[in-house]
Write a protein that holds these residues in place. Structure first.
Motif, PDB file in Angstrom:
ATOM      1  N   ARG A 180      52.247  47.018  34.249  1.00 54.80           N
ATOM      2  CA  ARG A 180      51.128  46.326  33.587  1.00 54.80           C
ATOM      3  C   ARG A 180      49.920  46.194  34.514  1.00 54.80           C
ATOM      4  NH1 ARG A 180      52.635  44.917  28.632  1.00 54.80           N
ATOM      5  NH2 ARG A 180      54.869  44.870  28.275  1.00 54.80           N
ATOM      6  N   ALA A 181      48.901  45.479  34.043  1.00 57.55           N
ATOM      7  CA  ALA A 181      47.647  45.378  34.807  1.00 57.55           C
ATOM      8  C   ALA A 181      47.798  44.466  36.026  1.00 57.55           C
ATOM      9  CB  ALA A 181      46.543  44.837  33.897  1.00 57.55           C
ATOM     10  N   GLY A 182      46.997  44.751  37.025  1.00 58.09           N
ATOM     11  CA  GLY A 182      46.826  43.826  38.146  1.00 58.09           C
ATOM     12  C   GLY A 182      47.961  43.752  39.147  1.00 58.09           C
TER      13      GLY A 182
ATOM     14  N   ASN B 111      55.189  44.837  45.736  1.00 62.30           N
ATOM     15  CA  ASN B 111      53.879  44.419  46.249  1.00 62.30           C
ATOM     16  C   ASN B 111      53.721  42.902  46.214  1.00 62.30           C
ATOM     17  OD1 ASN B 111      51.288  44.808  47.253  1.00 62.30           O
ATOM     18  ND2 ASN B 111      50.380  44.902  45.219  1.00 62.30           N
ATOM     19  N   LYS B 112      52.827  42.436  47.061  1.00 60.00           N
ATOM     20  CA  LYS B 112      52.485  41.012  47.172  1.00 60.00           C
ATOM     21  C   LYS B 112      53.724  40.168  47.487  1.00 60.00           C
ATOM     22  CE  LYS B 112      48.842  41.573  43.717  1.00 60.00           C
ATOM     23  NZ  LYS B 112      48.023  40.959  42.691  1.00 60.00           N
TER      24      LYS B 112
ATOM     25  N   GLY C  26      48.678  45.931  41.510  1.00 54.80           N
ATOM     26  CA  GLY C  26      48.327  46.446  42.841  1.00 54.80           C
ATOM     27  C   GLY C  26      48.243  47.950  42.967  1.00 54.80           C
ATOM     28  N   LYS C  27      48.184  48.666  41.833  1.00 51.49           N
ATOM     29  CA  LYS C  27      48.126  50.139  41.867  1.00 51.49           C
ATOM     30  C   LYS C  27      46.952  50.646  42.712  1.00 51.49           C
ATOM     31  CE  LYS C  27      47.699  49.969  37.370  1.00 51.49           C
ATOM     32  NZ  LYS C  27      48.072  48.570  37.166  1.00 51.49           N
TER      33      LYS C  27
ATOM     34  N   ARG D  68      39.853  53.387  32.095  1.00 49.99           N
ATOM     35  CA  ARG D  68      39.461  52.190  31.323  1.00 49.99           C
ATOM     36  C   ARG D  68      38.761  51.210  32.257  1.00 49.99           C
ATOM     37  NH1 ARG D  68      44.123  48.096  32.393  1.00 49.99           N
ATOM     38  NH2 ARG D  68      44.318  48.997  34.439  1.00 49.99           N
ATOM     39  N   ARG D  69      39.093  51.258  33.555  1.00 45.57           N
ATOM     40  CA  ARG D  69      38.539  50.312  34.518  1.00 45.57           C
ATOM     41  C   ARG D  69      38.551  50.934  35.916  1.00 45.57           C
ATOM     42  NH1 ARG D  69      41.266  44.412  34.642  1.00 45.57           N
ATOM     43  NH2 ARG D  69      42.632  45.475  33.203  1.00 45.57           N
TER      44      ARG D  69
ATOM     45  N   LEU E  63      44.911  49.120  44.966  1.00 37.38           N
ATOM     46  CA  LEU E  63      44.913  48.789  46.394  1.00 37.38           C
ATOM     47  C   LEU E  63      45.942  49.645  47.129  1.00 37.38           C
ATOM     48  CD1 LEU E  63      43.369  46.863  48.252  1.00 37.38           C
ATOM     49  CD2 LEU E  63      45.345  45.354  48.174  1.00 37.38           C
TER      50      LEU E  63
ATOM     51  N   ASP F 155      42.141  55.784  36.421  1.00 35.64           N
ATOM     52  CA  ASP F 155      42.208  54.609  35.550  1.00 35.64           C
ATOM     53  C   ASP F 155      40.841  54.458  34.893  1.00 35.64           C
ATOM     54  OD1 ASP F 155      42.769  52.369  34.204  1.00 35.64           O
ATOM     55  OD2 ASP F 155      43.659  51.294  35.887  1.00 35.64           O
TER      56      ASP F 155
ATOM     57  N   GLY G  49      48.515  40.095  53.190  1.00 33.77           N
ATOM     58  CA  GLY G  49      49.384  40.650  52.188  1.00 33.77           C
ATOM     59  C   GLY G  49      49.406  42.126  51.947  1.00 33.77           C
ATOM     60  N   TYR G  50      49.673  42.952  52.966  1.00 36.64           N
ATOM     61  CA  TYR G  50      49.988  44.331  52.675  1.00 36.64           C
ATOM     62  C   TYR G  50      51.450  44.374  52.285  1.00 36.64           C
ATOM     63  CZ  TYR G  50      45.600  46.132  54.178  1.00 36.64           C
ATOM     64  OH  TYR G  50      44.262  46.413  54.275  1.00 36.64           O
TER      65      TYR G  50
END
Ligand SMILES: Nc1ncnc2c1ncn2[C@@H]1O[C@H](COP(=O)(O)OP(=O)(O)OP(=O)(O)O)[C@@H](O)[C@H]1O
Ligand SMILES: [Mg+2]
Length: 201
Positions: A24-26, A186-187, A28-29, A56-57, A31, A54, A198-199
């Protein structure tokens, strides 16, 4: 660590193209695509092309701190020559192909016909580079899944404490025929504590 494993696994499949996606969105793809591309480019024997798919954004350029410029959507929708879309981010051996103007038609632009032409052209012109594609989320944009047929390998980003277990399961079912070379958690709290910001690899 991520770079080393990616290089190893791409070698195993004799591949050079890698897509980064997530359920889903957000999650971390973008980064992770950017960090991985920079990290791969630091290996002196490799060139890297980072492609923002991406549409769309598109956000690869802004992640590097650059203003938007022409990119893939402008090439596909307005006939801007692809050769005029590449951006040199000032990092040795790294080249960026931005997404261009955000497009409400993003799903149509990822159509198999357009994408097989684009990916073939990129591989043809950049045969000496690893190509990293920043993709839209698999469970939200149907054509992200279709696009994965054009790459040698795929990384699935999962966000600790946020990505739902059933979404990961569903993704892996959908990606059954795709060469998923790994997932990136991630995160993670541990990584955030270790590196401060936060890598989360
Ligand atoms: N490991 C991390 N540590 C801290 N912040 C992170 C990490 N990974 C991503 N972020 C932040 O989380 C937000 C979402 O990240 P990013 O844009 O890379 O996700 P995305 O999956 O590409 O999102 P979208 O689906 O909107 O394209 C951004 O603000 C990014 O800076
Ligand atoms: Mg993104």
């Amino acid at each position: 660590m991520l770079r080393t494993q990616v290089v190893q696994r791409l070698r195993e499949v004799k591949g050079s193209t890698l897509a980064v996606t997530s359920p889903r969105a957000g999650e971390g793809k973008t980064l992770i695509s950017c960090n991985l591309a920079v990290s791969l480019a630091r290996l002196t024997d490799l060139g890297v092309l980072l492609v923002d798919l991406d549409l769309r954004r598109p956000s690869v350029l802004s992640t590097f701190g650059f203003a938007p410029t022409n990119g893939i959507s402008d090439h596909l929708l307005r006939g801007v020559p692809l050769a005029d879309c590449f951006v040199d981010p000032g990092i040795d051996r790294l080249l960026v192909l931005p997404g261009g103007a955000a497009s409400p038609k993003s799903s149509e632009l990822l159509s198999p016909v357009l994408m097989s032409k684009l990916t073939a052209e990129l591989v043809d012109r950049h045969a000496d580079r690893i190509i990293v594609y920043d993709l839209p989320p698999v469970l939200m944009i149907a054509d992200a899944l279709v696009f994965l047929e054009h790459v040698d390998a795929c990384l699935l980003v999962v966000e600790q404490g946020r990505t739902r277990r059933e979404d990961v399961t569903r993704c892996l079912e959908l990606l059954e025929k795709i060469n998923v070379i790994g997932t990136v958690l991630n995160k993670t709290r541990a990584a955030t504590q270790t590196y401060g910001y936060g890598y989360g690899y």
